[in-house]
Write an enzyme that holds these catalytic residues in place. Sequence first.
Site, PDB file in Angstrom:
ATOM      1  N   LYS A 132       0.795  -1.358   0.081  1.00  0.00           N
ATOM      2  CA  LYS A 132       0.194   0.171  -0.072  1.00  0.00           C
ATOM      3  C   LYS A 132       0.745   1.300   0.050  1.00  0.00           C
ATOM      4  CE  LYS A 132      -3.916  -1.918   2.333  1.00  0.00           C
ATOM      5  NZ  LYS A 132      -4.663  -1.816   3.771  1.00  0.00           N
TER       6      LYS A 132
ATOM      7  N   GLY B 234       6.919  -5.536   8.892  1.00  0.00           N
ATOM      8  CA  GLY B 234       6.880  -6.644   9.327  1.00  0.00           C
ATOM      9  C   GLY B 234       7.367  -7.706   8.019  1.00  0.00           C
TER      10      GLY B 234
END
Length: 383
Positions: free
Chosen positions: A196, A342
């Site tokens: 994103k 992450g």
Amino acid sequence: MKSVELADVKNKNIFLRVDFNIDLDEKGNILSDFRIKAVIPTIQFLLSAGAAKIIIASHLGKPKGRDEKLSLKLIAEYLGKLLNQPVVFINDCIGERVKKEVADAPVGSIIILENLRFYEGEEKNDDGFAEQLAGLADVFVNDAFGVCHRENASVAAITRFLPSYAGLLLKKEIENLNKVKDNFEKPLVLILGGAKISTKLPLINNFLSKADKILLGGGLANTVLKSRGKEIGKSIFEPELLTEAQKLNAENIVMPRDFLIGNSLEDGQARVTLAENITINDWILDIGPNALEDFSSIIGQAKTIIWNGPVGYLENPVFSQGTNKIIEVIAKSQAFSVVGGGETLLALEKNKNFDKMRFVSTGGGAMLSYLSGEEMPGLKYLN
Ligand code: 3PG
């Protein structure tokens, strides 16, 4: 920011907020213990400084109420093994029973409470919930950099009830991130990937005039391509971000010249295609060899590097090549590199070059928020 080294912790109960929000597989096995290992220096510091009991608390996932799959029990056992000493797990985090179990635990105990997000008061930054957590201890230590961008009770409201300090990990995060945020050595290169662009826009905007180059890959580059009227086939992008993405036309923004294309996410073979030759059935799943050459040469000249987000679709090893190559180039570089996020972390952990990154942040969203210059609730109340 007051660090725990300045705190009077002798014979005191410490409420230690950590970020053990880690990836687990379907069986609940821990996929990455990086965030667990990262707080061990603080635990050891508190023990050697004579703290009475260390009460560790974290969130895990986004539960709606109690959810045994998101219990911290296994993480408590794992921490015990790492520390080579027993860790007491309490299967709740507030209430009379928790108070009693904390009181009954012998001096020197390390205790882990159950997932804070089993109570909605945590994410609502509820004073009552924070006061109950605070009631278990005498001193609050925040070592949860990864969640400092959230206005949650155990990082924000709790500071109204206890003397509050930054843990050693939090201090280390801020020291290292400051080296790339303001007083960095140029050339400064940002590498941004991931799905994103919405999560990275504040960071891009904050560095647009400071960075020498901003290299874009992953799903976020698709949104930029699409905003420029280019064909991206079936590739993911964020339709609601097209207007914002269109504004990213500064000269220091570097787009991939070519891509690795698949016919589906599971495709076992990649095709190399120039950016201008993408067709309607294509899936852009990694950056191509020309793009890698450009990116490697730019990264090779950098003195400071910020990297967050993979440039390809890591679930399929065929499309992990670009990300792995970037890891290798950063590993060889003499630049001061800060890496986080992450997925980036999972890629790093599979790659033998993890230790060659100069600093790996435990924060994903928190790293982006800090480097974007946002005021973070978890830090604001420690200052
Ligand atoms: C993270 O993993 O980025 C932090 O633990 C914050 O988690 P959250 O996005 O669920 O608030």
